[in-house]
Scaffold this motif. Structure first.
Motif, mmCIF file in Angstrom:
data_model
loop_
_atom_site.group_PDB
_atom_site.id
_atom_site.type_symbol
_atom_site.label_atom_id
_atom_site.label_comp_id
_atom_site.label_asym_id
_atom_site.label_seq_id
_atom_site.Cartn_x
_atom_site.Cartn_y
_atom_site.Cartn_z
ATOM 1 N N VAL A 184 0.871 -1.181 0.000
ATOM 2 C CA VAL A 184 0.000 0.000 0.000
ATOM 3 C C VAL A 184 0.903 1.223 0.000
ATOM 4 N N ILE A 185 0.747 2.084 -0.991
ATOM 5 C CA ILE A 185 1.585 3.285 -1.080
ATOM 6 C C ILE A 185 0.758 4.478 -0.630
ATOM 7 N N GLY A 186 1.152 5.091 0.480
ATOM 8 C CA GLY A 186 0.424 6.239 1.018
ATOM 9 C C GLY A 186 -0.317 5.860 2.284
ATOM 10 N N GLY A 187 0.011 6.552 3.392
ATOM 11 C CA GLY A 187 -0.596 6.217 4.683
ATOM 12 C C GLY A 187 -1.534 7.292 5.185
ATOM 13 N N GLY A 188 -2.386 7.832 4.283
ATOM 14 C CA GLY A 188 -3.492 8.677 4.728
ATOM 15 C C GLY A 188 -4.627 7.778 5.163
ATOM 16 N N VAL A 189 -5.799 8.364 5.375
ATOM 17 C CA VAL A 189 -6.900 7.543 5.873
ATOM 18 C C VAL A 189 -7.224 6.412 4.882
ATOM 19 N N ALA A 190 -7.095 6.674 3.580
ATOM 20 C CA ALA A 190 -7.411 5.634 2.593
ATOM 21 C C ALA A 190 -6.407 4.486 2.670
ATOM 22 N N GLY A 191 -5.119 4.819 2.720
ATOM 23 C CA GLY A 191 -4.093 3.784 2.781
ATOM 24 C C GLY A 191 -4.174 2.991 4.081
ATOM 25 N N VAL A 225 3.654 1.826 2.979
ATOM 26 C CA VAL A 225 4.764 2.763 2.815
ATOM 27 C C VAL A 225 4.249 4.198 2.875
ATOM 28 N N GLU A 226 4.767 4.967 3.804
ATOM 29 C CA GLU A 226 4.378 6.373 3.944
ATOM 30 C C GLU A 226 5.619 7.237 3.820
ATOM 31 N N LYS A 227 5.490 8.268 3.007
ATOM 32 C CA LYS A 227 6.642 9.121 2.731
ATOM 33 C C LYS A 227 7.023 10.010 3.921
ATOM 34 N N GLU A 228 6.020 10.460 4.675
ATOM 35 C CA GLU A 228 6.306 11.332 5.823
ATOM 36 C C GLU A 228 6.699 10.493 7.045
ATOM 37 N N GLY A 286 -1.785 11.449 6.966
ATOM 38 C CA GLY A 286 -2.177 12.269 5.815
ATOM 39 C C GLY A 286 -2.837 13.572 6.220
ATOM 40 N N ILE A 287 -3.706 14.069 5.364
ATOM 41 C CA ILE A 287 -4.365 15.362 5.601
ATOM 42 C C ILE A 287 -5.222 15.312 6.856
ATOM 43 N N MET A 288 -5.849 14.177 7.106
ATOM 44 C CA MET A 288 -6.772 14.102 8.252
ATOM 45 C C MET A 288 -6.085 14.436 9.567
ATOM 46 N N ALA A 315 -2.502 4.947 -2.779
ATOM 47 C CA ALA A 315 -3.341 5.830 -1.948
ATOM 48 C C ALA A 315 -2.541 7.065 -1.566
ATOM 49 N N ILE A 316 -2.020 7.764 -2.570
ATOM 50 C CA ILE A 316 -1.094 8.859 -2.270
ATOM 51 C C ILE A 316 -1.784 10.211 -2.071
ATOM 52 N N GLY A 317 -3.123 10.198 -2.070
ATOM 53 C CA GLY A 317 -3.840 11.370 -1.570
ATOM 54 C C GLY A 317 -3.811 12.607 -2.436
ATOM 55 N N MET A 364 -18.534 21.905 1.822
ATOM 56 C CA MET A 364 -18.910 21.312 3.110
ATOM 57 C C MET A 364 -17.926 21.697 4.208
ATOM 58 N N ASN A 365 -16.662 21.827 3.825
ATOM 59 C CA ASN A 365 -15.673 22.206 4.824
ATOM 60 C C ASN A 365 -15.967 23.610 5.352
ATOM 61 N N THR A 366 -16.354 24.527 4.475
ATOM 62 C CA THR A 366 -16.680 25.879 4.921
ATOM 63 C C THR A 366 -17.929 25.873 5.793
ATOM 64 N N GLY A 423 -8.905 24.793 -3.060
ATOM 65 C CA GLY A 423 -9.199 23.504 -3.683
ATOM 66 C C GLY A 423 -8.088 22.506 -3.424
ATOM 67 N N VAL A 424 -8.280 21.335 -3.962
ATOM 68 C CA VAL A 424 -7.267 20.288 -3.812
ATOM 69 C C VAL A 424 -6.741 19.904 -5.171
ATOM 70 N N ILE A 425 -5.502 19.548 -5.220
ATOM 71 C CA ILE A 425 -4.863 19.240 -6.502
ATOM 72 C C ILE A 425 -4.222 17.855 -6.436
HETATM 73 C C1 LIG Z 1 -8.879 21.838 4.193
HETATM 74 C C2 LIG Z 1 -9.515 20.490 4.093
HETATM 75 C C3 LIG Z 1 -10.561 20.142 4.928
HETATM 76 C C4 LIG Z 1 -11.198 18.913 4.829
HETATM 77 N N1 LIG Z 1 -12.243 18.638 5.670
HETATM 78 C C5 LIG Z 1 -12.887 17.443 5.549
HETATM 79 C C6 LIG Z 1 -13.975 17.126 6.420
HETATM 80 O O1 LIG Z 1 -14.341 17.923 7.301
HETATM 81 N N2 LIG Z 1 -14.624 15.947 6.228
HETATM 82 C C7 LIG Z 1 -14.258 15.058 5.251
HETATM 83 O O2 LIG Z 1 -14.891 14.021 5.108
HETATM 84 N N3 LIG Z 1 -13.195 15.324 4.458
HETATM 85 C C8 LIG Z 1 -12.505 16.497 4.591
HETATM 86 N N4 LIG Z 1 -11.428 16.742 3.770
HETATM 87 C C9 LIG Z 1 -11.024 15.715 2.803
HETATM 88 C C10 LIG Z 1 -10.101 14.671 3.435
HETATM 89 O O3 LIG Z 1 -8.950 15.306 3.901
HETATM 90 C C11 LIG Z 1 -9.730 13.615 2.399
HETATM 91 O O4 LIG Z 1 -10.897 12.982 1.955
HETATM 92 C C12 LIG Z 1 -8.809 12.533 2.950
HETATM 93 O O5 LIG Z 1 -7.700 13.095 3.585
HETATM 94 C C13 LIG Z 1 -8.327 11.655 1.812
HETATM 95 O O6 LIG Z 1 -7.479 10.650 2.314
HETATM 96 P P1 LIG Z 1 -6.314 10.010 1.460
HETATM 97 O O7 LIG Z 1 -5.729 8.947 2.299
HETATM 98 O O8 LIG Z 1 -6.807 9.665 0.113
HETATM 99 O O9 LIG Z 1 -5.256 11.194 1.214
HETATM 100 P P2 LIG Z 1 -4.239 11.945 2.198
HETATM 101 O O10 LIG Z 1 -4.891 12.297 3.455
HETATM 102 O O11 LIG Z 1 -3.674 13.050 1.373
HETATM 103 O O12 LIG Z 1 -3.096 10.880 2.481
HETATM 104 C C14 LIG Z 1 -2.159 10.522 1.496
HETATM 105 C C15 LIG Z 1 -0.894 10.029 2.179
HETATM 106 O O13 LIG Z 1 -0.008 9.520 1.192
HETATM 107 C C16 LIG Z 1 1.298 9.983 1.463
HETATM 108 N N5 LIG Z 1 2.060 9.991 0.227
HETATM 109 C C17 LIG Z 1 1.998 10.867 -0.812
HETATM 110 N N6 LIG Z 1 2.876 10.523 -1.770
HETATM 111 C C18 LIG Z 1 3.495 9.406 -1.340
HETATM 112 C C19 LIG Z 1 4.512 8.573 -1.886
HETATM 113 N N7 LIG Z 1 5.042 8.823 -3.068
HETATM 114 N N8 LIG Z 1 4.920 7.499 -1.175
HETATM 115 C C20 LIG Z 1 4.392 7.234 0.034
HETATM 116 N N9 LIG Z 1 3.442 7.988 0.608
HETATM 117 C C21 LIG Z 1 2.990 9.058 -0.078
HETATM 118 C C22 LIG Z 1 1.081 11.357 2.045
HETATM 119 O O14 LIG Z 1 2.201 11.760 2.803
HETATM 120 C C23 LIG Z 1 -0.148 11.135 2.900
HETATM 121 O O15 LIG Z 1 0.173 10.700 4.193
HETATM 122 C C24 LIG Z 1 -10.764 17.978 3.873
HETATM 123 C C25 LIG Z 1 -9.677 18.298 3.044
HETATM 124 C C26 LIG Z 1 -9.059 19.521 3.136
HETATM 125 C C27 LIG Z 1 -7.925 19.854 2.214
#
Ligand SMILES: Cc1cc2nc3c(=O)[nH]c(=O)nc-3n(C[C@H](O)[C@H](O)[C@H](O)COP(=O)(O)OP(=O)(O)OC[C@H]3O[C@@H](n4cnc5c(N)ncnc54)[C@H](O)[C@@H]3O)c2cc1C
Ligand code: SF4
Lengths: 202, 618
Positions: A154-161, A178-181, A186-188, B134-136, B212-214, B306-308
Motif C-alpha cells: 500500500v503506497i500512502g498512509g493517509g486515511v485511505a491507505g 509505505v508512507e513518505k512522511e 495524511g491530511i486528516m 493511496a497517495i492522496g 462542506m468544509n466551509t 481547492g485540492v490538486i
Molecule cells: C482543508 C480540508 C478540509 C477537509 N475537511 C474534511 C472534512 O471535514 N470531512 C471530510 O470528510 N473530508 C474532509 N477533507 C477531505 C479529506 O482530507 C480527504 O478525503 C482525505 O484526507 C483523503 O485521504 P487520502 O488517504 O486519500 O489522502 P491523504 O490524506 O492526502 O493521504 C495521502 C498520504 O499519502 C502519502 N504519500 C503521498 N505521496 C506518497 C509517496 N510517493 N509514497 C508514500 N506515501 C505518499 C502522504 O504523505 C499522505 O500521508 C478535507 C480536506 C481539506 C484539504
C-alpha cells in the motif's frame, strides 16, 4: 510469422448485437448480419437483441455446436468491456477462448454516428469484415499460469491507505504500508473537526 | 482516525515503513518487486521513548509544517503528538551538524542512546502480489491568485490554516485569533472555489470537499464564538451527500450569510488590517435589473482552497504505468464498472488520488480496493493473457535488436546466440515483433497475418473514402471508447484496428494500408511519457519517422501518415483528431492514392533488406 494457411476447414459464426436500441438505433443491424453472411468462411450470421445476456450467450453456444463453428465473431461493444465475457462464453462451448474476436460497433460506431445511418452501417460492415478477416487467422492459445506473491503493497498512509492496509491485514494478508512522511495520517491528521458529524479528526 | 492509525501501527500483519518511498516497481500482476528506500531518521524508533529531552536542548528553530508554518519546531521533533510511530525524527537539513563540535546536544541528553548521526538510508525489497495506490492530495497554493492578496495581507488565510487555528492542538491552543494582531476576528469571510472550477488557471474541476468544509467551519465558529458574523462568497453550494443539506440549513440558521458571487479583489486597510471585498451579488437585482455590487469590511478572510493531484503522482504513475484524467488525477479502468482498478492489472486505487472525495468516500473506496486486492491474493495463482512474444529459433538471425528495445528486459540474447523470451516477464506490447526484420517473432494473438488481414479487409471496398487508424488498446482505442461513452459525434470515415501498443504497428502494416489505397493512415498511441508499456512508444516514433522518409523518397506526401497521442480520458480529442483526419483525407486525390499504391509496392531484394537490418541492429 510466415503466413500459416489455416489447416482445418474454417467455420466462422458472426453474432451481431442490437444492444436494444444502443446499436440498432443507429446501425442497420439486419443489413450488417446479411453482409456478414457473404464474407469468406462465415458459416452462420445471427442477430441478437442483447448478445451479452444469457439468451444471447446461449445462442452463441448452441450455434457453435449446431454449425460446428471453430471461430466466433461478436459484433457488439468494446472488447475492453466484454472480451472476458465472450471468451468465457465460447470456452463453455469447448472452444478455445482465443478463437473469439470482437467488432466494436457501439462505442466506436453507433454511439458516435447517431445521425447518419448509412455511414454508420457502412462502418459497422467494415468493422465486421475486419474482425472476420482476423478471425480466419486466429489460433488457439494457452495462458501461462503464474503464482501470486502473498503480500500487498500500500503506497500512502493517509486515511485511505490506512483503511486499505487494515482491511487486508484483518483478512489475513501480509501488507507493507509505505508512507513518505515520518508519520501516517495524511491530511486528516491536520484537520480539527470533520464534517458531516463534527467529531475530532484525529 | 487516531485509533485506526494506532491499529495500523501495531497490526501483526502490517509492516509499517514510514519516512520511506517506493523507488522502483518491476514485475507484473501477482509478481511485483518493489524497492523501497527507508530514509535515515537518525533516531532509532525502537529505542526512543518520546521523553522530549532532546527537544529542550536543540537550538534550531524552523517553521512547523504540521502547524502550516504558524509555529516553530526544533531540528529534532515529533511530527505531532499522536504520530504513528510515536517517535522523534532528526531533520539533517536543519541540524547544525552531525559533528559534536558543531552541536551534538541532543545525543548528549538522550539516555536511551537512540540518536545516531551516522544513520543511513536503507533499501528494502518486497515481493508483492498486488499494489494499492493511496497517495492522496495536495492542497492548492493560492499565491498565483494574487487578487485575493494571500501573500500581501496578513489576515487572509487558507482553509487549511483555519484548521490549525481553530484546533485545540494548534499553535494558539484553539484560540481563534487573526495573524496581524492576535485579536479575535468578529467578521469572517470565506471565499469558495479558490483554485477550483477555474479554467483560467487550468483547474476546471470541483474539489468536492470545500463547500462542506466551509459550512463546517461556520458551524464551529458559531459554536465557539456565537458573536461572530460569517459571510460566505460562493458560486454554488454543493451539499449533496448524506446529511449535508441539513448542515447547510443549520449554518444558515446560525446567521451565516451566503452571498452568491466571488469577489474580484481584496483590499487591506493598512491601519486596521481589515479586509474590504467588493462582490457582485447575483441573487440581488438592483433597480436597473443588474446585479447589485456589495461591499463588505471583514476582520479576516479564509480562502476555501481547492485540492490538486499529489506531487508524486507522475512518479508513481511512471513506476506502475498508470494514466491520468484531464484533471490530473489517476484514471481508473472503467468510470462506473471498475472504479478502483487501475488499467495495470493488480494495481488498485484508494482515496483522493483517484478523484476529489471526502473521508467517507475515501474509506469506502479503500474497502473496495482492499477487497479487489484480497481476491487476487487469495487466488494463489493467475493466468497471464496469451499475447506474449515467441521467437522462432530457426528464423532468428541472432542480431539481438529485439533484446535491445524490449522495455521489460524480457528478451535475453548474447552475441552469436538466438534470442529467447522470458514469457512471464513479457507484457505483450509487440515492439519486438514490429522491429524484427527477419520475421522471426510472432506476437501471439496479434500476429502480422491477423493485422494485415484486417488492413486488407477494411480497405477492400471504397478505400478512398476511408481514414485508416491504428489505435493502441490502453490509450487511443480507449479514448475512442470514451468518446463513445460520452456520445461525442465525429466523422464516420475512420476505421480503427486495435493493437496492444502503437509500437506493434510495423512498417509493413502501414505500407500495406497505402498499397490497399488508404488516403490517410493514422498511428495513435498513449502520450509520449504515459506509455502503458513503459516507453515502447519511442519505437513508434522512430518507425513513423523512418516511414515519413520512405514516403518522401517514394514521392508520397508524408502528411498522409499521421501520428497522434490520445489518452484514455481524451474522448474529445479522439473526436477532434478523427475530424481532422477526415479533412486531410479530402485533400488526397485519387491520383495520389494510385501513385502511392504503385510506388510502395515491395521490392523483394533480400540482400538489401538484410543489410538494412544489420545496420539498424548495430
Ligand atoms: C482543508 C480540508 C478540509 C477537509 N475537511 C474534511 C472534512 O471535514 N470531512 C471530510 O470528510 N473530508 C474532509 N477533507 C477531505 C479529506 O482530507 C480527504 O478525503 C482525505 O484526507 C483523503 O485521504 P487520502 O488517504 O486519500 O489522502 P491523504 O490524506 O492526502 O493521504 C495521502 C498520504 O499519502 C502519502 N504519500 C503521498 N505521496 C506518497 C509517496 N510517493 N509514497 C508514500 N506515501 C505518499 C502522504 O504523505 C499522505 O500521508 C478535507 C480536506 C481539506 C484539504
Ligand atoms: S466543493 Fe464548493 S467550493 Fe469546492 S470547488 Fe466545488 S463548488 Fe467550489
Amino acid at each position: 510469422m510466415v503466413s500459416q494457411p489455416p489447416i482445418e476447414e474454417l467455420r466462422i459464426g458472426v453474432f451481431v448485437c442490437d444492444c436494444g436500441l444502443n446499436i440498432a438505433g443507429a446501425v442497420d443491424c439486419g443489413a450488417v448480419t446479411e453482409y456478414a453472411e457473404t464474407l469468406p468462411d462465415v458459416a452462420c450470421a445471427v442477430r441478437n437483441k442483447y448478445t451479452c445476456a444469457d439468451p444471447g450467450q446461449n445462442e452463441i453456444k448452441d450455434a457453435i455446436h449446431k454449425h460446428r463453428l471453430n471461430r466466433v465473431v461478436v459484433a457488439s461493444c468494446t472488447p475492453r468491456q466484454h472480451e472476458p465475457t465472450f471468451r468465457q462464453c465460447v470456452r463453455e462451448a469447448d472452444l478455445n477462448p482465443y478463437l473469439m474476436e470482437m467488432a466494436n460497433i457501439r462505442e466506436h460506431c453507433s454511439w458516435v454516428h447517431p445521425n447518419d445511418r448509412e455511414a454508420a452501417t457502412d462502418k459497422a460492415m467494415d468493422l465486421v469484415a475486419s474482425a472476420v478477416a482476423r478471425a480466419r487467422f486466429l489460433q488457439p492459445q494457452e495462458e501461462l499460469t503464474v503464482p501470486v506473491s502473498k503480500r500487498a503493497l500500500v503506497i500512502g498512509g493517509g486515511v485511505a491507505g490506512i483503511e486499505a492496509a487494515i482491511e487486508l491485514a484483518d483478512a489475513g494478508h501480509k501488507v507493507t504500508l509505505v508512507e513518505k512522511e515520518a508519520s501516517i495520517g495524511g491530511i486528516m491528521a491536520q484537520l480539527d473537526k470533520t464534517y458531516p458529524t463534527m467529531d475530532c479528526s484525529i | 482516525m487516531g485509533p485506526k492509525a494506532i491499529d495500523a501501527g501495531r497490526h501483526p500483519n502490517i509492516e509499517l515503513l514510514t519516512y520511506s518511498e517506493v523507488e522502483e516497481v518491476s514485475g507484473y500482476v501477482g509478481n511485483f518487486v518493489a524497492t523501497i528506500r527507508k530514509k535515515a531518521r537518525y533516531v532509532d524508533h525502537t529505542l526512543c521513548n518520546a521523553c522530549e529531552e532532546c527537544v529542550k536542548v536543540c537550538p534550531v528553530s524552523k517553521p512547523d509544517e504540521y502547524q502550516m508554518g504558524l509555529s516553530s519546531r526544533r531540528a529534532i521533533y515529533i511530527p505531532f503528538p499522536q504520530a504513528v510511530p510515536c517517535s522523534y525524527i532528526l531533520n539533517m537539513d536543519d541540524c547544525l551538524g552531525n559533528n559534536p563540535i558543531a552541536c551534538g546536544k541532543c545525543a548528549d541528553v538522550c539516555e536511551k542512546k537512540a540518536i545516531n548521526y551516522d544513520d543511513e538510508d536503507e533499501l528494502v525489497v518486497r515481493e508483492v502480489g498486488a499494489v494499492i495506490v493511496a497517495i492522496g492530495l495536495d492542497v492548492y497554493d493560492p499565491t498565483e491568485m494574487d487578487e485575493y492578496g494571500y501573500t500581501r495581507h496578513a489576515n487572509v488565510i487558507t482553509s487549511m490554516e483555519f484548521e490549525r487555528l481553530i484546533c485545540a492542538g494548534g499553535p494558539t491552543a484553539g484560540h481563534f485569533v487573526r495573524p496581524s494582531d492576535h485579536e479575535r476576528p468578529k467578521r469572517i469571510g470565506f471565499i469558495q472555489c479558490v483554485g477550483s472550477r477555474n479554467p483560467k488557471i487550468g483547474r476546471p474541476y470541483c474539489s468536492n470537499i470545500c463547500c462542506m468544509n466551509t459550512i463546517k467551519d461556520t458551524l464551529l465558529l458559531a459554536d465557539h464564538y456565537p458573536d461572530t458574523e460569517n459571510f460566505v462568497f460562493y458560486q454554488d453550494i454543493r451539499a449533496f451527500g448524506k446529511s449535508f443539506e441539513d448542515m447547510f440549513q443549520r449554518s444558515k440558521e446560525t446567521g451565516t450569510r451566503y452571498i452568491r458571487g466571488l469577489p474580484g479583489d481584496v483590499e487591506e486597510d493598512p491601519e486596521t488590517g481589515n479586509l474590504v471585498v467588493t462582490v457582485e451579488n447575483t441573487t440581488q437585482r438592483g433597480g436597473n435589473g443588474r446585479s447589485g455590487l456589495e461591499r463588505y469590511e471583514l476582520d479576516m478572510l479564509v480562502l476555501s482552497v481547492g485540492v490538486i493531484p499529489p506531487k508524486d503522482l507522475a512518479k508513481i504513475s511512471g513506476m506502475l504505468t498508470l494514466s491520468k484524467t484531464s484533471d490530473g488525477f489517476f484514471m481508473e479502468s472503467h468510470p462506473k464498472l471498475k472504479p478502483v482498478d487501475a488499467p495495470t492489472r493488480g494495481v488498485f486505487f484508494a482515496g483522493f488520488c483517484e478523484s476529489p472525495k471526502d473521508i467517507k468516500d475515501s474509506v469506502c473506496q479503500a474497502g473496495a480496493a482492499s477487497s479487489r486486492a484480497g481476491a487476487l491474493l487469495n487466488a494463489g495463482q493467475i493466468q497471464i493473457e496469451a499475447i506474449t512474444s515467441r521467437i522462432d529459433e530457426i528464423e532468428c538471425k541472432k542480431c539481438g535488436l529485439c533484446a535491445k528495445i524490449c522495455p521489460y528486459g524480457a528478451i535475453t540474447w548474447q552475441k552469436g546466440e538466438v534470442a529467447t523470451v522470458i514469457e512471464a516477464a513479457c507484457a505483450g506490447c509487440g515492439s519486438c515483433g514490429a522491429t524484427c526484420q527477419f520475421g522471426a517473432i510472432t506476437m501471439r494473438h496479434f500476429t502480422d497475418d491477423q493485422l494485415l488481414a484486417q488492413v486488407r479487409a477494411i480497405l477492400a471496398r471504397k478505400p478512398e473514402d476511408k481514414v485508416f487508424v491504428f489505435a493502441c488498446n490502453w490509450c487511443s482505442y480507449a479514448g475512442g471508447d470514451m468518446a463513445g461513452i460520452s456520445r461525442i459525434k465525429y466523422s464516420a470515415s475512420n476505421r480503427v484496428v486495435r493493437t496492444m501498443c502503437s509500437a506493434r504497428v510495423s512498417e509493413d502494416m502501414v505500407l500495406e494500408a497505402f498499397r490497399c489505397g488508404a488516403p490517410v493512415v493514422l498511428v495513435s498511441g498513449c502520450h509520449y511519457a504515459d506509455c502503458h508499456y513503459i516507453n515502447a512508444n519511442r519505437q513508434t516514433v522512430v518507425r513513423v519517422q523512418r516511414l515519413w522518409d520512405k514516403l518522401e523518397k517514394a514521392g508520397v506526401r508524408p502528411e498522409r501518415l499521421q501520428l497522434e497521442w490520445i489518452s484514455a480520458a481524451e474522448g474529445q480529442k479522439f473526436a477532434k483528431v478523427m475530424n481532422q483526419m477526415e479533412e486531410l483525407r479530402k485533400t488526397v486525390t485519387i491520383k495520389e492514392i494510385e501513385h502511392g499504391r504503385e510506388a510502395l509496392k515491395p521490392k523483394p531484394k533480400k540482400a538489401a533488406k538484410k543489410k538494412e537490418a544489420a545496420a539498424t541492429a548495430g
